[in-house]
Design a protein around this motif. Structure first.
Motif, PDB file in Angstrom:
ATOM      1  N   MET A  38       0.825  -1.200   0.000  1.00  0.00           N
ATOM      2  CA  MET A  38       0.000   0.000   0.000  1.00  0.00           C
ATOM      3  C   MET A  38       0.869   1.263   0.000  1.00  0.00           C
ATOM      4  O   MET A  38       0.532   2.266  -0.642  1.00  0.00           O
ATOM      5  CB  MET A  38      -0.921  -0.017   1.214  1.00  0.00           C
ATOM      6  N   ALA A  39       1.997   1.217   0.707  1.00  0.00           N
ATOM      7  CA  ALA A  39       2.922   2.350   0.724  1.00  0.00           C
ATOM      8  C   ALA A  39       3.505   2.584  -0.660  1.00  0.00           C
ATOM      9  O   ALA A  39       3.588   3.722  -1.142  1.00  0.00           O
ATOM     10  CB  ALA A  39       4.042   2.092   1.739  1.00  0.00           C
ATOM     11  N   ASP A  40       3.902   1.508  -1.305  1.00  0.00           N
ATOM     12  CA  ASP A  40       4.466   1.596  -2.649  1.00  0.00           C
ATOM     13  C   ASP A  40       3.456   2.222  -3.608  1.00  0.00           C
ATOM     14  O   ASP A  40       3.768   3.121  -4.398  1.00  0.00           O
ATOM     15  CB  ASP A  40       4.865   0.191  -3.114  1.00  0.00           C
ATOM     16  N   GLN A  41       2.215   1.756  -3.528  1.00  0.00           N
ATOM     17  CA  GLN A  41       1.169   2.269  -4.410  1.00  0.00           C
ATOM     18  C   GLN A  41       0.893   3.744  -4.140  1.00  0.00           C
ATOM     19  O   GLN A  41       0.754   4.541  -5.079  1.00  0.00           O
ATOM     20  CB  GLN A  41      -0.119   1.462  -4.238  1.00  0.00           C
ATOM     21  N   ALA A  42       0.822   4.141  -2.871  1.00  0.00           N
ATOM     22  CA  ALA A  42       0.529   5.531  -2.532  1.00  0.00           C
ATOM     23  C   ALA A  42       1.595   6.469  -3.100  1.00  0.00           C
ATOM     24  O   ALA A  42       1.281   7.511  -3.692  1.00  0.00           O
ATOM     25  CB  ALA A  42       0.427   5.696  -1.017  1.00  0.00           C
ATOM     26  N   THR A  43       2.865   6.102  -2.943  1.00  0.00           N
ATOM     27  CA  THR A  43       3.941   6.941  -3.455  1.00  0.00           C
ATOM     28  C   THR A  43       3.893   6.996  -4.975  1.00  0.00           C
ATOM     29  O   THR A  43       4.057   8.068  -5.571  1.00  0.00           O
ATOM     30  CB  THR A  43       5.297   6.421  -2.965  1.00  0.00           C
ATOM     31  N   LEU A  44       3.657   5.856  -5.603  1.00  0.00           N
ATOM     32  CA  LEU A  44       3.581   5.810  -7.065  1.00  0.00           C
ATOM     33  C   LEU A  44       2.476   6.714  -7.600  1.00  0.00           C
ATOM     34  O   LEU A  44       2.637   7.372  -8.633  1.00  0.00           O
ATOM     35  CB  LEU A  44       3.336   4.367  -7.527  1.00  0.00           C
TER      36      LEU A  44
END
Length: 232
Positions: A38-44
């Motif tokens: 979820m962190a990866d997706q939010a930053t992306l």
């Protein structure tokens, strides 16, 4: 799979459901891993503040369980990515160092099956992106090359493509268009072997980074070769 295919609404629903299931099954390490996704997706998607918060929440979750060093390394790496997007160079660099320290303690026999992808090909590729975003082209190149070597040995086209793109951008940041063009062509070759929105986005970013070079023949050649991939 939805995330990698660029279907972020669907991916988010699956991630939220996965987090709930991890909580219900009392598996905090898996929950931390879901928070990493979820962190990866939010930053992306342009929300690095949220990405940083989710990565920190994942690290807090790991404190309730016998620690997964691989997952901790991933969470630090993704926090570094978010911090780089936020422009905090010192904190981003410190996060990379914390990620490397965590990974140095990994014992594969003690890691869950889902943590096995968190390896030098993946982590060094993420670190290359972090240093790219804070403008440290030398460090970005160093980490990209390590990732590329591991990805090549494992025949991982997707990771190889993304790290080749990071290498190309590091060359562009030093105004070395010829080296960037060569790495860009390797990016296209590897991207053609997989179906991934992430590799397409890496190619598009590389095109944007080439804009300052105007109508140079190498820029035109790269854009011409990229056309078929982007159209598909």
């Amino acid at each position: 799979m939805s995330y990698d295919n660029g279907e972020h609404g669907t991916a988010q629903r699956y991630l939220i459901q996965s987090l709930r299931l991890a909580e219900e099954s009392r598996n905090p390490a898996l929950g931390a891993h879901v928070l990493a996704g979820m962190a990866d997706q939010a930053t992306l998607l342009g929300h690095p503040d949220e990405g940083r918060r989710l990565a920190q929440a994942g690290r807090a979750g790991l404190s309730r369980t016998p620690e997964s060093a691989a997952c901790l390394a991933d969470l630090w790496a993704l926090e570094g990515r978010a911090l780089a997007k936020l422009g905090d160079k010192r904190a981003a660099t410190n996060a990379v160092a914390a990620s490397e320290q965590a990974y140095s303690t990994v014992q594969l026999d003690n890691e869950a099956e889902w943590a096995r992808f968190i390896d030098p090909a993946y982590l060094n590729g993420e670190h290359a992106q972090t240093f790219q975003d804070i403008g440290d082209s030398a460090q970005s190149e160093k980490y990209a090359r390590v990732s590329i070597d591991h990805a090549r040995a494992q025949r991982r086209a997707r990771r190889g493509a993304m790290s080749q793109a990071a290498l190309a951008v590091s060359h562009l940041q030093r105004r070395d268009l010829e080296a960037a063009h060569a790495a860009g062509l390797r990016t296209l070759s590897l991207s053609g072997q997989v179906k991934s929105s992430r590799t397409v986005e890496a190619v598009q970013n590389l095109q944007r980074q080439m804009v300052p070079f105007g109508r140079h023949a190498l820029v035109a050649d790269f854009n011409d070769r990229a056309r078929d991939l982007l159209a598909a």
